[in-house]
Design an enzyme around this catalytic site. Sequence first.
Site, PDB file in Angstrom:
ATOM      1  N   ARG A   1      -0.049 -71.018  64.032  1.00  0.00           N
ATOM      2  CA  ARG A   1      -0.901 -70.941  65.172  1.00  0.00           C
ATOM      3  C   ARG A   1      -2.175 -70.194  64.377  1.00  0.00           C
ATOM      4  O   ARG A   1      -1.755 -69.130  63.525  1.00  0.00           O
ATOM      5  CB  ARG A   1      -0.420 -70.236  66.115  1.00  0.00           C
TER       6      ARG A   1
ATOM      7  N   HIS B   1      -6.228 -78.862  63.491  1.00  0.00           N
ATOM      8  CA  HIS B   1      -4.928 -78.951  64.220  1.00  0.00           C
ATOM      9  C   HIS B   1      -4.233 -80.210  64.361  1.00  0.00           C
ATOM     10  O   HIS B   1      -4.114 -80.713  65.517  1.00  0.00           O
ATOM     11  CB  HIS B   1      -5.322 -78.100  65.695  1.00  0.00           C
TER      12      HIS B   1
HETATM   13  C1  GLV Z   1       1.515 -78.380  68.235  1.00  0.00           C
HETATM   14  O1  GLV Z   1       0.687 -77.578  67.546  1.00  0.00           O
HETATM   15  C2  GLV Z   1       2.743 -78.266  68.596  1.00  0.00           C
HETATM   16  O2  GLV Z   1       3.262 -76.784  68.878  1.00  0.00           O
HETATM   17  O3  GLV Z   1       3.469 -78.965  68.884  1.00  0.00           O
END
Ligand code: GLV
Length: 308
Positions: A223, A271
């Site tokens: 993250r 992401h």
């Molecule tokens: C994506 O970032 C997830 O946590 O699935």
Amino acid sequence: MALLYKADPVRGEQWKALFAEHAPDIEWRAWPDIGNPADIDYLAAWQAPDDLEALLPNLKVLFALSAGVDQLELGRLPAGLPLVRLLDPGITRGMCEYASFAVLSLHRDMLRYRQQQTARCWQAHLLQPASRRRIGIMGLGTQARQILATLQPLGFALSGWARSVHQVPGVDCYAGDEQLPAFLGQCDILLCVLPLTEQTQGILDDTLFRQLPQGAALINMGRGGHLVESDLLAALDCGQLSGAVIDVLQQEPAPADHPFWHHPKILLTPHIAAMTQPESAFGVLLENIRRHQRGEPMVGEIDPTRGY
Ligand code: GLV
């Protein structure tokens, strides 16, 4: 019995069709058309609405539509509401693909060759055998173990670190704060897939970078909150780190003036390491709903004291 969906509307249509075909007894509702809130038993969401307790008085389970759950802000959820993360084999496959791509890009010096290509420079650099490239993974959960299994046949020297003690065949495992320096000291490429918790917030910082061998590289596919972004820039500028592959940021989407966009030593992606795939995730979610209906434990339930 009704399930409220609150996430990407395009994939929502796929989920809806799967429920209609395979679980017609569960009524599908999509945010923001919630109908009578008292009907909603299950919420499947990427981010939870504010004041969940007042909004959905009969909610029984919150299903995260993701592997990580930090974006749901656990402290704001109603006490005692079970929260279940999504152990979608499609997410894990995505993580393995991205990890392979990122490790191989760094291992094979692709940031440098990309710049050379732009400069029309035909110049080879020495090749490091995979067996001498030490890859260290922070996190030893579901995603990390599959990533390690994916990298293993390529011949890299593999290690992993987690809060608690783990054993993974063919992988040097380190545990806890005491063993973190020893782990970091032998990582040529450090890959983070930790869950984001109070303990791991900002863990990828200057103090950590200084414990890596000089010229090490970083991959963050955990993250954005794990990384102190200004510390990464400083570590790249002074040569402590040689490159980074970054899939997650403190602020997403990245603002137009974010310094990572144009950094020659950073490969930035929006992401996309993994995305929940309704086709592979549906069976997992439905099985958990059925388990809940039968009063059985669900798979992927979050321990609120640990935060993952
Ligand atoms: C994506 O970032 C997830 O946590 O699935």
